[in-house]
Scaffold this active site. Sequence first.
Site, PDB file in Angstrom:
ATOM      1  CE1 TYR A 229      -4.111  -1.340  -0.139  1.00 41.68           C
ATOM      2  CE2 TYR A 229      -3.160  -2.953   0.861  1.00 41.68           C
ATOM      3  CZ  TYR A 229      -4.340  -2.733   0.137  1.00 41.68           C
ATOM      4  OH  TYR A 229      -5.288  -3.518  -0.150  1.00 41.68           O
TER       5      TYR A 229
ATOM      6  CG  HIS B 100      -5.266  -3.209   4.065  1.00 39.41           C
ATOM      7  ND1 HIS B 100      -6.035  -4.027   3.408  1.00 39.41           N
ATOM      8  CD2 HIS B 100      -5.586  -2.032   3.473  1.00 39.41           C
ATOM      9  CE1 HIS B 100      -6.845  -3.343   2.328  1.00 39.41           C
ATOM     10  NE2 HIS B 100      -6.572  -1.870   2.650  1.00 39.41           N
TER      11      HIS B 100
END
Length: 715
Positions: A231, A398
């Site tokens: 990310y 996440h």
Amino acid sequence: MTYQPLLISFEEAKELAKHLNTDSLIGQSIAAEVAALEAYMPLGIEIPGHGEAGGYEHNRHKQNYIHLDLAGRLYLITEDQRYLDYARSMLVEYAKVYPTLELNTSRDSNPPGRLFHQTLNENMWMLYASCAYSCIRHKLAEDEQTLIENDLFKLMIELFVDVYAHDFDIVHNHGLWAVAGVGICGYAIQDQASVDKALYGLKGDSVSGGFIAQLTQLFSPDGYYMEGPYYHRFSLRPIFLFAEAIERRQPEIGIYQLKDQVIKTTTYAVMATAFPNGVLPALNDSSKTMDINDEGILIATSMCFSRYQRDANLVAMAKHQAKVWVHGSGASLSDASENAASIGGFNWGSLVLTDGAEGDRGGVAILRHRDAQQDDSMALLWFGQHGSDHKLHSALDHGHFDGLHFNLFNRGQEVLHDYGFGRWVNVEPKFGGRYIPENKSYAKQTIAHNTVVVDYQSQNQGDTATAEEKWGEQHFFVSGDNQLQAMSAFVRNYYPGVDQQRSVIMFEAEGFAKPLVLDLFRLVSEQEHNYDYALHYSGQFIRSDFNYECNARLKPLGENNGYQHLWHQATAEVEGSSLITWLQGNSYYTMVSSAVANSQVIMARTGANDPDFNLRSEPVLLLRQQGKDHLFANVFETHGYFNEAIEASTEARGQVVSVEVLAHNKVASAVAIHLVSGKQITVCVSNQANVKSDTQHQLEINGETLRWSGAVHIA
């Protein structure tokens, strides 16, 4: 002042045109983009309706914005009228349709756009479309400008800034795309009020939201992003595209100098985590294949070279990427590559990246070793904070339960690996391309990582809110000498009443082609526990020095916490030491492990309780031990060569035959590595808090007193 495109001026476009049909990196990069656009344009212009994530409609909208952006930039460089006409027609057609579209159907908690199932994708569409518009705006009739701005871009800004105001100011990678999209769009349509919201947040305070808040709050002082490299690299595209637009339109802001050049710091941080083959470590929800060829890192490589410093690592990365950004910065990097006398592999060295906004929430430590053959070995130890903040948004969890996770890489491949996320990105038959259910039931669980599972439970009870309150702490880090490097960290109370310490030592030893890696995992508790040291590898089992019993009928290894997804294939009772060798690619790898009474080696494989065959089938090793205080001591040796094509196999057996724990207590741990030659390597590691190079240690071993100073001692 004459209107200029956002990211590339008319003058820069003319300079780039000089590279057309050349064999330089920039010339090849332009040619590749021309070829991509030329292949897409014959499909015609289609504005599809709604579709699921990864489905035809989703992908067509995505490909539309990608090629719309190419058409705008390439028109400036080539002056090909067809590219102008194509970009104009696509923008006009979208402007005709957009006001008539209802909101799409959301498939998760991220709100939908009018084109996509989540606003994140719509933010991306607007950003790229706005860049393209800025490239051709000067060639559009006034009524075309009005149509595109009023019926497309202003409606998009309204959706993101007003309708979804609660998401616009979120300090997160989704928020980065939102503010970058609105800001770039605002510049493109000359709407400074929207630019200001994107820059400073809806409250205008640069704290509660906006691009300034994102840059100053998202990253640790070392530039690390809590969600991990996957990310992190995704955040680089909006950062650099918006930053470059800001620098050109409002240079007085000094965006590239903000917070001691935070843009450079955070970019170098994600680059520095990459394995030597360019792949990014799969920390938290991460792809196993995402690498430095990602568009965000590609853009960042060129921009850092231009805006910050002409770093040799950036030139090496450009060589690896075999491409540069089609931009003036890319041309500069291309020239440097052409003029370099020699370009080796990129090497960011051994380092620690702290986690948390204040750098006080653990981090990730990396050891790197380059040998005489220019082969790079890399070891990674993860001890940062849980990679999510569910208080911001439930969809943004996440994080994985993987404290003290360990990776090892050499000879061009990841040897001890992380499973990564459970997701088939944009493969719509696989749960719409979203995270599969097994992402939570397996990939996030502690057993899916190279760490120790206590009492068959995931760390912090597998609870995100609990995990977000915990993080590891660095114990020591020793680097600067290729012969000996080491790293160590603690995590405390991830399991009630259990302290954990992991120390990884990478060192050269006489007669070994590659450095040996010693992994010492120490557990301290006043209560009896079951400890499962988990190891994930790739390749083919070759041999062991113990007898094992295979299960004729496979059953899951457990009922929950990820164990339910592991087929129990075989078990061995071991005592003293155990050895396993496997073959991966052209290399043999041997793990030699210490053991005490009643130890087990369990061989397992992913795939149980997986009716949709979502999980990859991969081998897993568990070293199982019951006890209070315990030290797992494991040596990893790389050896030999295998080439089936020429029927060659050399040194299929390693030189390490056993490892013995000599002592472990609150002062230090000591192990003996026994070799085929009869020689012994003794390694001592400090367990004392705040250890320094002059900290004194003393251990009683077999009636003898061993003394040394510093974190690690090898004899």
